[in-house]
Design a protein around this motif. Structure first.
Motif, short mmCIF file in Angstrom:
data_model
loop_
_atom_site.label_atom_id
_atom_site.label_comp_id
_atom_site.label_asym_id
_atom_site.label_seq_id
_atom_site.Cartn_x
_atom_site.Cartn_y
_atom_site.Cartn_z
N ILE A 1 0.87 -1.18 0.00
CA ILE A 1 0.00 0.00 0.00
C ILE A 1 0.90 1.23 0.00
CG2 ILE A 1 -2.06 -1.03 1.06
CD1 ILE A 1 -1.11 0.02 3.78
N CYS A 2 0.41 2.31 -0.58
CA CYS A 2 1.14 3.58 -0.54
C CYS A 2 0.55 4.40 0.61
CB CYS A 2 0.97 4.32 -1.87
SG CYS A 2 1.76 5.95 -1.86
N LEU A 3 1.35 4.58 1.65
CA LEU A 3 0.87 5.38 2.79
C LEU A 3 0.79 6.85 2.41
CD1 LEU A 3 2.85 3.71 5.72
CD2 LEU A 3 0.45 3.35 5.11
N PHE A 4 1.88 7.37 1.84
CA PHE A 4 1.93 8.80 1.49
C PHE A 4 2.70 8.97 0.18
CE2 PHE A 4 1.73 8.49 6.11
CZ PHE A 4 0.60 9.25 6.37
N GLY A 5 2.17 9.81 -0.70
CA GLY A 5 2.90 10.15 -1.91
C GLY A 5 2.27 9.67 -3.20
N GLU A 6 0.98 9.37 -3.19
CA GLU A 6 0.30 8.99 -4.44
C GLU A 6 0.53 10.05 -5.51
OE1 GLU A 6 -1.52 5.41 -3.44
OE2 GLU A 6 -1.63 7.14 -2.13
N HIS A 7 0.86 9.62 -6.71
CA HIS A 7 1.09 10.52 -7.85
C HIS A 7 2.17 11.56 -7.56
CE1 HIS A 7 -2.11 8.96 -10.41
NE2 HIS A 7 -2.83 8.85 -9.32
N GLN A 8 3.19 11.14 -6.81
CA GLN A 8 4.31 12.04 -6.51
C GLN A 8 5.63 11.52 -7.06
OE1 GLN A 8 3.98 14.52 -2.89
NE2 GLN A 8 2.75 15.11 -4.62
N ASP A 9 5.79 10.19 -7.15
CA ASP A 9 7.12 9.67 -7.50
C ASP A 9 7.53 10.04 -8.92
OD1 ASP A 9 5.19 7.90 -8.47
OD2 ASP A 9 6.34 6.10 -8.02
N TYR A 10 6.57 10.12 -9.86
CA TYR A 10 6.97 10.49 -11.23
C TYR A 10 7.30 11.98 -11.34
CZ TYR A 10 1.88 11.35 -11.56
OH TYR A 10 0.59 11.76 -11.33
N LEU A 11 7.04 12.75 -10.27
CA LEU A 11 7.43 14.16 -10.23
C LEU A 11 8.78 14.33 -9.54
CD1 LEU A 11 3.97 15.63 -9.12
CD2 LEU A 11 4.92 15.59 -11.44
N GLY A 12 9.41 13.21 -9.19
CA GLY A 12 10.70 13.27 -8.50
C GLY A 12 10.57 13.50 -7.01
N LEU A 13 9.34 13.37 -6.47
CA LEU A 13 9.11 13.57 -5.04
C LEU A 13 9.12 12.21 -4.32
CD1 LEU A 13 6.27 16.24 -5.26
CD2 LEU A 13 8.66 16.62 -4.60
N PRO A 14 9.44 12.19 -3.02
CA PRO A 14 9.52 10.91 -2.30
C PRO A 14 8.16 10.30 -2.01
CG PRO A 14 9.98 12.74 -0.82
CD PRO A 14 9.84 13.33 -2.19
N VAL A 15 8.16 9.01 -1.65
CA VAL A 15 6.95 8.30 -1.23
C VAL A 15 7.27 7.50 0.03
CG1 VAL A 15 6.00 8.10 -3.57
CG2 VAL A 15 7.45 6.27 -2.69
N ILE A 16 6.23 7.20 0.79
CA ILE A 16 6.33 6.26 1.91
C ILE A 16 5.33 5.14 1.62
CG2 ILE A 16 6.02 5.87 4.38
CD1 ILE A 16 6.82 8.77 4.87
N ALA A 17 5.84 3.92 1.50
CA ALA A 17 5.00 2.77 1.15
C ALA A 17 5.21 1.65 2.17
CB ALA A 17 5.33 2.28 -0.25
N ALA A 18 4.24 0.75 2.26
CA ALA A 18 4.34 -0.37 3.21
C ALA A 18 4.00 -1.67 2.51
CB ALA A 18 3.38 -0.15 4.38
N ALA A 19 4.84 -2.69 2.72
CA ALA A 19 4.53 -4.04 2.25
C ALA A 19 3.44 -4.62 3.14
CB ALA A 19 5.78 -4.90 2.31
N ILE A 20 2.58 -5.44 2.56
CA ILE A 20 1.42 -5.95 3.31
C ILE A 20 1.41 -7.49 3.34
CG2 ILE A 20 0.00 -3.92 2.86
CD1 ILE A 20 -1.43 -5.57 0.64
#
Length: 358
Positions: free
Chosen positions: A9-28
């Motif tokens: 799941i993507c906790l934070f940063g939906e539609h941000q990584d392709y803009l060069g911005l970071p994301v916080i994701a979690a394996a489930i």
């Protein structure tokens, strides 16, 4: 050999990584498993009983792609180009319980499992991060796909990760013991291309206009106040997307501070940040659906601390953070017509001693 890989799941940063911005994701704790052994010939044969499918090809390099996103072959080609000799056929069975085509990275989990499986069978040394790199190369770069790299790294590395792609790929893993989540599958097919047309290309066109005026503009550092100068040259939609992306960037940084112990941790604060992120995704990026909105509202009414859509949007899954009484949240989601699963943060791709399924 048996290996398995989690969804994410993507906790934070939906539609941000392709803009060069970071994301916080979690394996489930929903996984795809690959088990198999060498054959006496050079045929690779996959049995995929969950989708009633069989796939096979001969190890005759370079492998020719015969369909769109021919991922099993692309992994072999990438490893072959890196100098690894794959010269024995394989008989493999693939099973899993990650919801398919729902934004929880079932395809990346399957590919990371395939990379891990080959590395174990052929004794190719590879860390989890390196497995993420190979998976990204085989899934995205090989077919010039538009996606980011969150899916491949988060499924391979596991747990909660903070992923930066600029100026170079950088991953931090957070070991914080989170409570239960509830994953809710809306059972609506995702319309990813339509969503990307609006959210990704709308934002990129706005950035292009800004960078024509100011080539040094940096979305990673710009404040909303800085951006007011550019409002007159942007369309109304571009301006809304710019504000939403800056807001989502700042929400992620608040979460990062909590995960790193720089600010006080609380489950309630995590839930509040998820809810604020969802407002941007629903109201400004417009990637949610009315059914997912109902599932989210019902989750919160049933005691979840926060909830948001997961993945690119336009259908697929949402999730709720529900460390207390998650079964009530399951019931609430299913009353709205979704399919719900209680999940936890899980390990990355790994070898298994015995089969997880059957």
């Amino acid at each position: 050999m048996i290996v398995s890989t989690p969804g994410r799941i993507c906790l934070f940063g939906e539609h941000q990584d392709y803009l060069g911005l970071p994301v916080i994701a979690a394996a489930i704790s929903k996984r795809i498993q690959m088990k198999g052994q060498f054959r006496s010939d050079k045929t690779v044969r996959f049995s995929l009983p969950d989708i009633d499918s069989v796939e096979e090809f001969e190890l005759d390099f370079p492998l020719v792609y015969t369909k769109e996103r021919d991922y099993f072959k692309s992994v072999c080609n990438v490893l072959h180009r890196k100098g690894h000799s794959l010269n024995k056929g394989l008989e493999i069975e693939v099973r899993g319980n990650i919801p398919i085509n729902s934004g929880t990275s079932s395809s990346s989990a399957m590919l990371a499992s395939w990379v891990k499986f080959l590395c174990e069978m052929y004794q190719i040394p590879a860390t989890q991060k390196e497995i993420g790199e190979i998976t990204y190369e085989a899934e995205v770069l090989e077919f010039t796909e538009p996606g980011g790299m969150m899916d491949q790294y988060s499924t391979a590395v596991g747990n909660v990760i903070y992923l930066e792609s600029k100026p170079k790929i950088s991953i931090e893993t957070y070991a914080r013991d989170l409570g239960t989540f509830v994953l809710g599958d809306s059972l609506e097919a995702k319309d990813t291309l339509k969503i990307l047309a609006h959210v990704k290309f709308g934002m990129l066109s706005g950035l292009e206009k800004i960078q024509e005026v100011n080539p040094d503009f940096d979305l990673e550092k710009a404040s909303l106040e800085d951006c007011l100068t550019y409002q007159p040259i942007l369309t109304a939609d571009e301006w809304i997307l710019l504000q939403a992306n800056i807001s989502d960037r700042d929400i992620l940084l608040e979460a990062k501070g909590m995960f790193e112990g720089k600010s006080e941790w609380s489950d309630e604060k995590l839930g509040d940040l998820l809810n604020r992120h969802q407002v941007n995704l629903r109201e400004h990026k417009k990637i949610s659906t009315s059914k997912i909105d109902r599932m989210i509202k019902s989750s919160l009414d049933a005691g979840a601390l926060g909830a948001k859509i997961n993945g690119s949007g336009g259908g697929g899954c949402m999730f709720a953070y529900a460390p207390n009484h998650p079964e009530k949240v399951v019931e609430a989601i299913e009353k709205e017509g979704g399919k719900a699963y209680i999940i936890r943060v899980d390990e990355g791709t790994k070898e298994e001693k015995e089969s997880l399924f059957y």
